[in-house]
Write a protein that holds these residues in place. Structure first.
Motif, PDB file in Angstrom:
ATOM      1  N   LYS A 191     -34.193   0.673 -44.423  1.00  0.00           N
ATOM      2  CA  LYS A 191     -34.974   0.931 -45.627  1.00  0.00           C
ATOM      3  C   LYS A 191     -35.872  -0.224 -46.065  1.00  0.00           C
TER       4      LYS A 191
ATOM      5  N   ALA B 202     -34.114  -3.060 -50.656  1.00  0.00           N
ATOM      6  CA  ALA B 202     -33.647  -3.045 -49.269  1.00  0.00           C
ATOM      7  C   ALA B 202     -34.194  -4.245 -48.499  1.00  0.00           C
TER       8      ALA B 202
ATOM      9  N   PHE C 291     -37.562   0.201 -51.557  1.00  0.00           N
ATOM     10  CA  PHE C 291     -38.050  -0.604 -50.438  1.00  0.00           C
ATOM     11  C   PHE C 291     -37.895  -2.093 -50.742  1.00  0.00           C
TER      12      PHE C 291
END
Length: 349
Positions: free
Chosen positions: A265, A218, A215
């Protein structure tokens, strides 16, 4: 459908809206607003990506016929195009009894989305409509079933784009200033590489989505893609001639934005997945075709009644009216008409 990309449609449609607001107030004549024409490049590249995303494998595996694909595309773009074109022609008195011959000469090419092939402003901008871009999309849609098979091997597509990346800037540099808009901004053949960029992005997407991204990573990539796009956008006025900014200059930043956000994401993707932003993206086609109507109608009313309303009231008012009409159009005309036209065309097989 990829929600983040649907939501991005709203933001780029708003950029196009801002690019046209200079007719309301000169404050919008600055680079930060008028450069909003980049939204058109975004939509062309996005179109290549989404069409490949939805149909590439189906075409390769012969799961969808060319006719069914074309029927779906006609049903998508023509009903609202015809409605808005007729509305502009009637409200703008383009087809008056005394001037019907001249009006018809421009109306027929516009009706069949052939007007952007004529590199003259009295054709591609005759009705004051952004429908010229639909003429580009129509060419892309017609060619896609053949392209899907021809470019099944990504190396062939990458090689074609590499040739375009060299040839397009060279040809642009040889075009005189008076003709750059007709030859490079609205011409469907000149905008064809934008669509190919989107198709290649789909190939890259197939590889990237299999990679594991945290996370945090991204999120950094998403912020970085936005910053890179803004850098290209804000630095372009004094550094890059406009003819390049019409398309090839923005291939890299737009492609990175689309590719990274397609993965969905990071934290910006979470924001873009908000249902209201997705709805905004859903109505972006209606918004795109309607907004210039509303802007020009407002300007005409202001002139007629010699009314000068504050910029801080007029622009939000125009935007609110446009969004409201777009919601109505999408729900009560665009979607029902899409279903009806598809049903009619598919029954004729």
């Amino acid at each position: 459908m990829i929600d983040t990309l649907t939501s991005l449609r709203l933001f780029f449609a708003l950029m196009v809206f801002g690019a046209h607001c200079y007719v309301v107030d000169s404050s919008f004549s600055t680079h930060i607003f008028k450069e909003g024409f980049v939204g058109v490049s975004f939509f062309f590249i996005l179109s290549g990506f989404i069409i490949a995303y939805n149909y590439q494998k189906k075409m390769e595996e012969r799961l969808v016929t060319k006719r069914r694909f074309w029927a779906a595309r006609v049903a998508r773009i023509y009903p609202l195009h015809v409605l808005t074109l007729l509305g502009v022609a009637v409200v703008g008195n383009w087809l008056t009894p005394t001037g019907w011959c001249e009006g018809l000469k421009h109306f027929i090419p516009a009706l069949f989305l052939l007007h952007p092939f004529v590199p003259r402003m009295d054709y591609f901008f005759y009705f004051g409509s952004p429908s010229w871009s639909l003429g580009c999309e129509q060419l892309f849609y017609f060619l896609f079933p053949f392209l899907a098979l021809f470019f099944k091997e990504r190396q062939r597509l990458a090689g074609t784009l590499l040739v375009c990346a060299v040839a397009v800037p060279v040809l642009m540099s040889l075009t005189d200033e008076a003709n750059i808009r007709g030859y490079w901004y609205v011409n469907p053949l000149a905008r064809f590489p934008d669509f190919l960029v989107g198709m290649l992005l789909y190939q890259a997407y197939g590889w990237c989505r299999s990679k594991q991204l945290s996370f945090f990573t991204a999120s950094l990539l998403e912020v970085g893609a936005v910053c890179l796009f803004l850098l290209f956008y804000l630095a372009s006025e004094d550094l890059v001639p406009k003819v390049y900014r019409y398309s090839c200059y923005y291939w890299i930043p737009i492609s990175l934005v689309l590719l990274i956000f397609s993965l969905q994401k990071g934290f910006l993707s979470r924001i873009l997945s908000n249902k209201y932003l997705v709805i905004g993206g859903d109505i972006s086609y209606s918004f795109y075709l309607i907004h210039l109507w509303i802007i020009l109608a407002y300007v005409q009313l202001a002139k007629t009644y010699d009314c000068h309303i504050s910029l801080y009231i007029s622009i939000p008012l125009i935007l609110a009216v446009t969004i409201g009409l777009s919601l109505l159009s999408y729900s009560y005309f665009e979607k029902p008409a899409n279903r009806v036209v598809k049903r009619i065309l598919n029954k004729q097989q």
